[in-house]
Design a protein around this motif. Structure first.
Motif, short mmCIF file in Angstrom:
data_model
loop_
_atom_site.label_atom_id
_atom_site.label_comp_id
_atom_site.label_asym_id
_atom_site.label_seq_id
_atom_site.Cartn_x
_atom_site.Cartn_y
_atom_site.Cartn_z
N SER A 48 3.04 16.55 -5.32
CA SER A 48 2.87 17.91 -5.03
C SER A 48 3.41 18.09 -3.44
N VAL A 49 3.58 19.35 -3.00
CA VAL A 49 4.19 19.68 -1.61
C VAL A 49 3.30 20.70 -1.01
N ASP A 50 2.98 20.39 0.31
CA ASP A 50 2.37 21.42 1.09
C ASP A 50 3.61 22.28 1.57
N VAL A 51 3.64 23.68 1.53
CA VAL A 51 4.60 24.45 2.05
C VAL A 51 4.02 25.64 3.14
N MET A 52 4.58 25.72 4.07
CA MET A 52 4.18 27.07 4.84
C MET A 52 4.85 28.28 4.25
N VAL A 53 4.30 29.23 4.04
CA VAL A 53 4.85 30.40 3.36
C VAL A 53 5.07 31.69 4.51
N LYS A 100 16.65 17.05 -4.48
CA LYS A 100 17.57 16.07 -4.03
C LYS A 100 17.34 15.31 -2.86
N ILE A 101 16.90 16.29 -1.87
CA ILE A 101 16.87 15.88 -0.45
C ILE A 101 15.47 14.97 -0.30
N ILE A 102 14.44 15.45 -1.24
CA ILE A 102 13.29 14.35 -0.90
C ILE A 102 13.33 13.21 -1.96
N LYS A 103 13.95 13.12 -2.83
CA LYS A 103 13.93 11.73 -3.80
C LYS A 103 12.78 11.15 -3.76
N PRO A 104 11.70 11.55 -4.86
CA PRO A 104 10.41 10.94 -4.90
C PRO A 104 10.28 9.44 -5.12
N ASN A 105 11.45 9.13 -5.89
CA ASN A 105 11.39 7.59 -6.29
C ASN A 105 12.04 6.60 -5.27
N LYS A 116 1.02 -1.25 0.24
CA LYS A 116 -0.13 0.12 -0.03
C LYS A 116 0.92 1.39 0.05
N GLN A 117 0.54 2.22 -1.03
CA GLN A 117 1.28 3.27 -1.08
C GLN A 117 0.85 4.58 -0.05
N LYS A 118 1.85 5.39 0.58
CA LYS A 118 1.67 5.92 1.34
C LYS A 118 0.73 7.33 0.59
N LYS A 119 -0.27 7.93 1.55
CA LYS A 119 -0.84 9.13 0.90
C LYS A 119 0.03 10.32 0.98
N SER A 120 0.63 10.31 2.07
CA SER A 120 1.58 11.77 2.16
C SER A 120 2.71 11.33 3.08
N ILE A 121 3.84 11.99 3.07
CA ILE A 121 4.76 11.85 3.84
C ILE A 121 5.36 13.24 4.48
N ASP A 174 10.69 35.77 0.09
CA ASP A 174 9.63 34.74 0.71
C ASP A 174 10.58 33.66 1.05
N SER A 175 10.17 33.14 2.26
CA SER A 175 10.69 31.61 2.60
C SER A 175 9.67 30.74 2.62
N TYR A 176 10.07 29.52 2.62
CA TYR A 176 9.21 28.33 2.63
C TYR A 176 9.67 27.23 3.36
N THR A 177 8.61 26.61 4.15
CA THR A 177 9.04 25.38 4.90
C THR A 177 8.17 24.19 4.71
N LEU A 178 8.95 23.22 3.87
CA LEU A 178 8.06 22.07 3.65
C LEU A 178 7.36 21.20 4.88
N LEU A 179 6.00 20.86 4.61
CA LEU A 179 5.27 20.30 5.54
C LEU A 179 5.13 18.88 5.14
N ARG A 180 4.73 18.66 4.07
CA ARG A 180 4.39 17.14 3.62
C ARG A 180 4.38 17.02 2.20
N PHE A 181 4.75 15.83 1.59
CA PHE A 181 5.04 15.63 0.24
C PHE A 181 3.90 14.44 -0.16
#
Length: 66
Positions: A33-38, A61-66, A3-8, A20-27
């Motif tokens: 797509s990615v949720d980010v706090m702006v 490169k940090i997230i590496k989706p595959n 089963k594949q995860k819906k979000s990471i 602007d600065s962005y903080t990644l919340l979930r992938f």
């Protein structure tokens, strides 16, 4: 088939573009797509969902989706 995860959940990943600065919340691997706090000028502006392709190369490169 596994089963594949819906979000990471992501922690301690952030980047800046212009004023602007962005903080990644979930992938979301299914939607790529990615949720980010702006933060605009240091003030919290809210959460946005942006496509994975719009992230800087260093962050991809940090997230590496595959």
């Amino acid at each position: 088939m596994a089963k594949q995860k819906k979000s990471i959940e992501l922690e301690n990943i952030s980047f800046s573009q212009g004023r602007d600065s962005y903080t990644l919340l979930r992938f979301f691997p299914i939607k790529m797509s990615v949720d980010v706090m702006v933060y605009e000028d240091g003030v919290k502006a809210g959460v946005k969902n942006i496509p994975f392709a719009h992230l800087p190369k260093e962050i991809k490169k940090i997230i590496k989706p595959n």
